[in-house]
Design an enzyme around this catalytic site. Sequence first.
Site, mmCIF file in Angstrom:
data_model
loop_
_atom_site.group_PDB
_atom_site.id
_atom_site.type_symbol
_atom_site.label_atom_id
_atom_site.label_comp_id
_atom_site.label_asym_id
_atom_site.label_seq_id
_atom_site.Cartn_x
_atom_site.Cartn_y
_atom_site.Cartn_z
ATOM 1 C CE LYS A 85 -1.963 -1.001 3.939
ATOM 2 N NZ LYS A 85 -1.282 -2.285 4.230
ATOM 3 N NE ARG A 114 6.458 -0.636 10.024
ATOM 4 C CZ ARG A 114 5.354 -0.603 9.278
ATOM 5 N NH1 ARG A 114 5.371 -0.016 8.088
ATOM 6 N NH2 ARG A 114 4.249 -1.168 9.698
ATOM 7 N NE ARG A 156 -4.382 -0.970 9.934
ATOM 8 C CZ ARG A 156 -3.325 -0.537 9.263
ATOM 9 N NH1 ARG A 156 -3.277 0.668 8.787
ATOM 10 N NH2 ARG A 156 -2.316 -1.351 9.075
ATOM 11 N NE ARG A 212 1.864 -4.989 11.014
ATOM 12 C CZ ARG A 212 2.945 -4.728 10.274
ATOM 13 N NH1 ARG A 212 4.118 -5.212 10.623
ATOM 14 N NH2 ARG A 212 2.837 -3.983 9.207
ATOM 15 N NE ARG A 264 7.802 -2.889 6.132
ATOM 16 C CZ ARG A 264 6.496 -2.741 6.288
ATOM 17 N NH1 ARG A 264 5.810 -2.078 5.386
ATOM 18 N NH2 ARG A 264 5.891 -3.278 7.302
#
Length: 214
Positions: free
Chosen positions: A13, A160, A88, A171, A127
């Site tokens: 996203k 992160r 969300r 998540r 990531r």
Amino acid sequence: MKIIMLGAPGAGKGTQAKMIADKYSIPHISTGDIFRANIKNGTELGKKAKEYMDKGLLVPDELTVDLVIDRVAQDDCANGYVLDGFPRTIPQAESLDKALTERNEKIDYAINVEVPDENIINRMSGRRACLSCGATYHIVHIPTKVEGICDRCGAELVLRDDDKPETVKNRLDVYHDQTQPLIEYYSNKGALVEVDGTKEMSEVFADIVNILGA
Ligand code: AP5
Ligand code: MG
């Protein structure tokens, strides 16, 4: 053009939202980035948000909804924006709709970036994020020119806190439970468009531009 990005954590996203914002010259508004900036700056909001984010849980609506509704009412949003990570939950979407309807506005496109869960864990562990300018990389798929350093602003990249595999699993559970129902919500409003997020980043973007128009 008012756009919402939908999709699982790690679907891409943020990656696509930044490219959309650049091409169409509209602001990219990421609630995740806003919370992370607050955490970095040690604000009260940041302290509260961190408790939830580190567990892979959603930050409560009362800390989230007004923040976004105020943000999209600012002058730079007059020609549209791309919302990344908001709404969300169904209540968040309803609050946004209510605020937009009061101003005679509506969401034009809810772009669902589809990526199966199997691909997600791999993407998250690779990531690397820049907490200074918000850029995102992947150690294999989207490497930086110099390892560990942001191409855009030269800051050091980090993994992160919520990208650890056990948090990613939470998540994903939260996504399926609370966020996935938004796909039907925006489909019922005639705003939903879907793209295959497993393709190369540039191909996903080309598919999005095809939908939005050049
Ligand atoms: P947020 O920051 O929004 O995280 P998220 O939704 O979990 O999504 P990510 O940012 O992890 O993934 P992404 O889809 O942006 O993927 P990316 O482009 O980086 O939210 C974090 C937390 O904040 C939440 O868990 C919650 O606690 C809180 N929060 C935020 N908003 C909230 C709200 N509205 N209400 C309540 N709480 C809220 O890509 C992922 C990786 O894949 C990158 O490494 C990237 O380089 C790579 N990649 C991207 N595209 C491709 C591709 N096509 N091929 C290969 N690799 C790719
Ligand atoms: Mg993101």
